[in-house]
Design an enzyme around this catalytic site. Structure first.
Site, PDB file in Angstrom:
ATOM      1  CE  LYS A 111      -3.809   2.200   2.549  1.00 47.64           C
ATOM      2  NZ  LYS A 111      -4.743   2.087   3.694  1.00 47.64           N
TER       3      LYS A 111
ATOM      4  CB  SER B  14      -7.836   4.200   2.606  1.00 52.33           C
ATOM      5  OG  SER B  14      -7.041   3.598   3.622  1.00 52.33           O
TER       6      SER B  14
ATOM      7  CB  SER C  80      -8.449   1.430   5.471  1.00 52.22           C
ATOM      8  OG  SER C  80      -9.114   2.658   5.603  1.00 52.22           O
TER       9      SER C  80
END
Length: 523
Positions: A117, A192, A216
């Protein structure tokens, strides 16, 4: 001239002036008298009291200390594995930057491909954190989880897109553009950790790293139909990952299978030698990959009634049926109620909003008052960006800034403190329930994947789509219990995530129950 003359040096800080002292005194309402102002500027009284410097003016001595700190060199973690900066991927909406970093030849992740990420530092590879504010920033260090993945033989193929400053549960805010759902390109992949969810679901990579402050990891896992674990708070070190709020920050594994999720957790979990204040020195860390298939015979599973409130009927039906099917694996399954779960999101909110404002915004991602590793290059990049272009913050973050500043000016930290006290009560209530049950289950989210907002959506409609799905996920960021989303089936062609929540540091049982769900619906 006798003696050795000291050469001039570049000043670390601009020396404070009497005007600075007066101005700060007014801002902080200290009501310093002119005599007190002068004393702070030129007097050695304070240092005499502290018996530190009996002859040096206070400000001059302090500036010398700062000068010395500036001149000292802080240690930087060694980058162990060679790599090139890679390249910007403009073809796949789930990649921010592509690279190819090969880890050790042997290890638990040998042969596995990994996406990281883009709020996680990878040395030499640009990091944007989904935001124009950080565009062009290149970290000088690998996050601890990155080093551990490479040490275990993983091969990192790039940085996956995340939402703008990681502050959206939808997949429409990243400065690089929206991330589309693998099952329906008109819908959200969830955020996210949006790119990580999509890349794993589409089999572009085997596993990925996600981050989770309000859901997330679990939101994209649910909407993309994969496995995503928010581990117990502190189990996985957050060192080298962009912080949001220290007490709710989590990082964890995302994978297509529970076995791969368990293997990745085994690699990244464990104490980080004091670098991360979220961790405890003695972190339980069993061999998850070896034990994940041990079965759930005799385990007690509670279907949390409050977790099904205001959930889409078809989604609730799929999750409930999935939970009941676990009886076939030898588990005892029954309904259970915990009314305070309905207040979990409310309790999380002051912590998340005001804590984020103090740490991520005013504290430039790091803040104060904790021991551990501060990523100074990232901190400096954020400080410059916030100062130069605060208007480039995404709307959800602007909302946090405005509301939190209002609360700070009018109520100070009253509600943040009360919410943290209530977190302790919420934690004990879940713990009380988990004395009687090995895990509790519920739908991960109240709805199947949202439609991505179009140009026809109003600002309010779009904002609502970004945070209107975290009522079941956010409470466990506040308490820190391990919580995993696994696909329980499809409805209307879309995945339906089941969330499994366990006891603190009993992530293994959570994985074992998820593995039983996976076996029930086929692999």
């Amino acid at each position: 001239m006798s003696g050795k003359s000291e050469l001039q040096k570049s000043a670390a800080i601009v020396r404070i002036s009497e005007e600075d002292i007066k101005s700060i005194s007014e801002d902080l309402r200290l009501k310093l008298t002119p005599e007190e102002t002068s004393a702070i500027y030129v007097s050695s009284v304070l240092y005499r009291l502290l018996d530190l410097l009996l002859y040096v003016e206070f400000c001059d001595g302090t500036c010398k200390d700062y000068q010395r700190v500036y001149e000292l060199t802080a240690p930087t973690p060694t980058v162990k594995y060679p790599r090139t900066p890679g390249y910007r991927d403009t073809q796949d909406d789930s990649w921010y930057y592509r690279c190819d970093i090969k880890g050790a030849e042997k290890g638990l992740l040998a042969g596995k491909t990994v996406a990281i990420k883009d709020n996680v530092t990878v040395a030499g590879v640009p990091m944007m954190n989904g935001s124009k504010l950080l565009e062009g920033f290149v970290p000088d260090r690998d996050a601890t989880v990155v080093t551990r993945i490479l040490d275990a033989g993983g091969r990192i193929l790039g940085k996956s897109v995340c939402e703008d400053l990681c502050f959206s549960g939808n997949s429409c805010t990243s400065s690089t553009g929206p991330v589309k759902n693998p099952h329906d390109p008109t819908r959200s992949a969830g955020g996210s950790s949006s790119g990580s969810g999509s890349l794993v679901a589409r089999k572009v990579v085997d596993v990925a790293i996600g981050g989770d402050q309000g859901g997330s990891i679990r939101i994209p896992a649910s909407w993309c139909g994969i496995v995503g674990l928010k581990p117990t708070y502190g189990l996985v070190p957050y060192t080298g990952i962009m912080p949001i709020e220290k007490t709710i920050d989590h990082a964890g594994p995302m994978a297509r299978t529970v076995e791969d999720c368990a293997a990745l957790l085994e690699v990244i979990a464990g104490y980080d030698d004091g670098n991360d204040p979220r961790q405890f020195p003695a972190v339980p860390h069993p061999p998850y990959s070896k034990l994940v298939n041990d079965g759930i015979k005799g385990k007690k599973i509670g279907i949390l009634t409050e977790g099904f409130v205001d959930v889409e009927e078809d989604l609730a039906r799929v999750v409930r049926q999935g939970a009941l099917t676990l009886k076939e694996a030898g588990a005892e399954v029954s309904d259970v109620s915990l009314p305070i779960h309905m207040d979990g999101l409310a309790i999380w909110t002051p912590v998340a909003l005001e804590g984020t404002y103090q740490m991520m915004i005013k504290g430039n991602g790091h803040g104060y008052n904790w021991k551990g590793t501060y990523d100074l290059p990232l901190q400096e990049a954020l400080a410059g960006a916030y100062n130069l272009r605060p208007f480039d913050c995404p709307l959800p973050v602007k909302m946090v800034m405005i509301f939190s500043e209002y609360m700070q000016r009018n109520y100070q930290n009253k509600f943040y403190g009360k919410a943290q006290n209530l977190v302790q009560h919420l934690t004990m209530e879940y713990n009380r329930l988990l004395k009687d049950y090995d895990v509790i289950v519920m739908p991960t989210l109240p709805a199947k994947a949202f439609k991505l907002p179009s140009k026809g959506h109003s600002v309010y409609e779009t904002l609502k789509l970004e945070l209107d799905m975290i009522r079941n996920t956010a409470p466990f960021n506040a308490t820190g219990h391990p919580a995993l989303s696994v696909n329980a089936g499809l409805s209307e062609g879309l995945p339906c995530g089941m969330m499994i929540v366990g006891r603190m540091f009993d992530d293994l049982t959570v994985l074992q129950v998820a593995r039983a769900v996976e076996k029930t619906f086929g692999e």
